[in-house]
Design a protein around this motif. Structure first.
Motif, short mmCIF file in Angstrom:
data_model
loop_
_atom_site.label_atom_id
_atom_site.label_comp_id
_atom_site.label_asym_id
_atom_site.label_seq_id
_atom_site.Cartn_x
_atom_site.Cartn_y
_atom_site.Cartn_z
N TRP A 29 1.22 0.03 3.74
CA TRP A 29 0.73 -0.47 2.46
C TRP A 29 1.57 0.01 1.29
O TRP A 29 1.40 -0.47 0.17
N LYS A 30 2.47 0.94 1.52
CA LYS A 30 3.33 1.42 0.44
C LYS A 30 4.53 0.51 0.22
O LYS A 30 5.23 0.63 -0.78
N ASN A 89 0.01 -3.81 -3.46
CA ASN A 89 1.32 -4.22 -2.94
C ASN A 89 1.32 -5.43 -2.02
O ASN A 89 2.37 -5.81 -1.51
N HIS A 90 0.15 -6.03 -1.78
CA HIS A 90 0.15 -7.19 -0.88
C HIS A 90 -0.76 -8.27 -1.47
O HIS A 90 -1.95 -8.35 -1.17
N LYS A 91 -0.16 -9.12 -2.29
CA LYS A 91 -0.92 -10.14 -3.02
C LYS A 91 -1.59 -11.13 -2.08
O LYS A 91 -2.75 -11.54 -2.30
N GLU A 98 9.51 -6.46 -1.36
CA GLU A 98 10.16 -6.22 -0.07
C GLU A 98 9.70 -7.22 0.99
O GLU A 98 10.28 -7.30 2.07
N ARG A 99 8.63 -7.95 0.69
CA ARG A 99 8.14 -8.97 1.62
C ARG A 99 8.71 -10.31 1.17
O ARG A 99 8.20 -10.93 0.25
N ASN A 100 9.74 -10.76 1.85
CA ASN A 100 10.44 -11.98 1.45
C ASN A 100 10.05 -13.13 2.37
O ASN A 100 10.39 -13.15 3.54
N GLY A 101 9.32 -14.10 1.82
CA GLY A 101 8.94 -15.28 2.60
C GLY A 101 8.11 -14.90 3.81
O GLY A 101 7.11 -14.23 3.71
N GLN A 111 -12.74 -2.76 2.20
CA GLN A 111 -11.80 -1.65 2.42
C GLN A 111 -10.37 -2.16 2.56
O GLN A 111 -9.42 -1.52 2.09
N LEU A 112 -10.21 -3.31 3.17
CA LEU A 112 -8.88 -3.90 3.31
C LEU A 112 -8.34 -4.32 1.95
O LEU A 112 -7.16 -4.11 1.65
N PHE A 113 -9.20 -4.88 1.12
CA PHE A 113 -8.77 -5.27 -0.23
C PHE A 113 -8.27 -4.06 -1.01
O PHE A 113 -7.24 -4.12 -1.68
N ARG A 114 -8.98 -2.96 -0.92
CA ARG A 114 -8.59 -1.75 -1.65
C ARG A 114 -7.23 -1.26 -1.19
O ARG A 114 -6.43 -0.76 -1.99
N ALA A 115 -6.95 -1.40 0.11
CA ALA A 115 -5.65 -0.97 0.64
C ALA A 115 -4.52 -1.90 0.20
O ALA A 115 -3.40 -1.47 -0.05
#
Length: 402
Positions: A214-215, A271-273, A220-223, A263-267
């Motif tokens: 999650w950091k 950094n993960h839209k 860094e996530r391309n496509g 809990q997943l949303f909070r994580a």
């Protein structure tokens, strides 16, 4: 293909490519076993990343597949090449769409034969995974329950005891069944009470959450180049979304599932839209579903998520808009008085709790600075929904006791 995003994938996997493949097979310029391996790889990556490429169905290779499957199926049992039928079925289903019913029935029956293999070797697990990846692409086509339900129940129950499926295979198996639910509501009882989807999905989300980095920053996530765990996690969320949209009976497992999404949303929110947006979509269904009480939404912190994210400064983002709509839906649910005295007392208690929550989040203090935000929302919204912030979760003095 593992490194391609959808645009790159579509630029390579074209109708012309499939036409050339068909020509190479007919002219024996390329071993058919290798061609099938390549096509299975294309179909697997397409399904894993949820690409919408439909170029096979517009190609000559599609007609070739149909012909070969029908020819092989019509052979006598002792002459029939079941391994070839399984491979052709997998390629045809993962890469095509709008299947003829008779052909679809043939393909599903052979894919289920692969999916029911119970050996725990890596080779068998991969075969089973690819079969389920194909099966979950069948989507909403009507396939009689008798063709698959007993087999799927057996596969689920065996996995829940022995854990023989990969995470992707298990998710795809559930998506296959959820797709069938859209055409046959009688499956709901088995999904909720016998196979315990909510319990299983909550466990899978929790375990996958612990495997994602999650950091890693959004840039860094391309496509489509995310880690496989992230892709499987997104697929699970899509299946959960389908389930929540059809859920009408709230039970403890459903509430636990919603808590897992919180809990997943909070994580994911920083950094993960894509994952955080999918979680918000699930909350929207939960808030609008009268089966789950406001008290449950408070206990599993859905309300906290709404309050904590509604004040984002960039209103172009999906999250604050969805949170605003959810806040309005909760307000609407708490407005109407109940004829039953016990239910009315419960409604008032929930309303007091909601107002306390709003005050804790600085709701009242933010109203004056929020007018421009709401004005923009009302101006841009095209669904006819109008939000009046002064009416939201406040008491009508003289009409209701605080």
């Amino acid at each position: 293909m593992e490194e391609m995003d959808e645009k790159e994938f579509d630029s390579v996997v074209t109708t012309d490519l499939f036409n050339r493949m068909k020509q190479m097979i007919e002219e024996k310029l390329f071993p058919s076993e290798n061609m099938i391996m390549l096509l299975k790889c294309i179909g697997y990556n397409k399904m894993l990343k949820c690409h919408r490429n439909r170029n096979l169905s517009h190609s000559e290779l599609c007609n070739f597949f149909e012909k070969k499957i029908n020819e092989e199926e019509k052979k006598e049992k002792e002459e029939k090449n079941e391994k070839l039928l399984m491979d052709l079925s997998e390629c045809f289903i993962t890469l095509g769409y709008a299947f003829p019913y008779e052909l679809l029935s043939i393909c599903v029956s052979y894919l289920l034969k692969v999916a029911m293999k119970k050996k725990e070797s890596k080779e068998t697990q991969k075969e089973v995974e690819m079969a389920f990846v194909a099966l979950c692409s069948v989507e909403y086509y009507e396939v009689e329950k008798e063709m698959y339900l007993n087999e799927i129940e057996d596969i689920f129950q065996y996995h829940q005891e022995h854990h023989n499926l990969t995470r992707l295979a298990y998710q795809c198996a559930w998506q296959f069944l959820m797709n069938k639910l859209l055409a046959d509501s009688s499956l709901k009882g088995a999904i909720v009470y016998e196979l315990h989807f909510a319990r299983e999905a909550a466990r899978e989300l929790e375990e996958l959450k612990g495997k994602v980095d999650w950091k890693r920053k959004e840039e860094e996530r391309n496509g489509g180049k995310g880690e496989k765990e992230e892709l499987v996690l997104l697929r699970w969320l899509q299946t959960v979304y389908s389930f929540c949209g059809l859920q009408e009976v709230m039970n403890e497992e459903y509430i636990v599932l919603i808590d897992s999404v919180v809990q997943l949303f909070r994580a994911a929110k920083d950094n993960h839209k894509e994952i955080s947006n999918m979680c918000i979509c699930i909350f929207t269904i939960a808030v609008g579903d009268n089966a789950i009480g406001i008290d449950a939404l408070l206990e599993n912190e859905v309300i906290d998520v709404i309050c904590g994210n509604i004040w984002q400064s960039t209103f172009e983002e999906k999250v604050p808009k969805e949170c605003l709509s959810m806040l309005s839906a909760i307000s609407h649910r708490l407005k109407g008085k109940e004829d039953d005295e016990t239910e009315e007392a419960k409604r008032k208690m929930m309303k007091r709790k909601m107002i306390k929550k709003m005050e804790e989040e600085g709701f009242e203090d933010s109203i004056s600075s929020f007018h421009g935000f709401i004005s923009l929302f009302n101006k841009e919204n095209r669904n006819g929904f109008y939000f009046n912030i002064e009416d939201c979760l406040t008491y009508n003095k003289g009409n209701e006791a605080p």
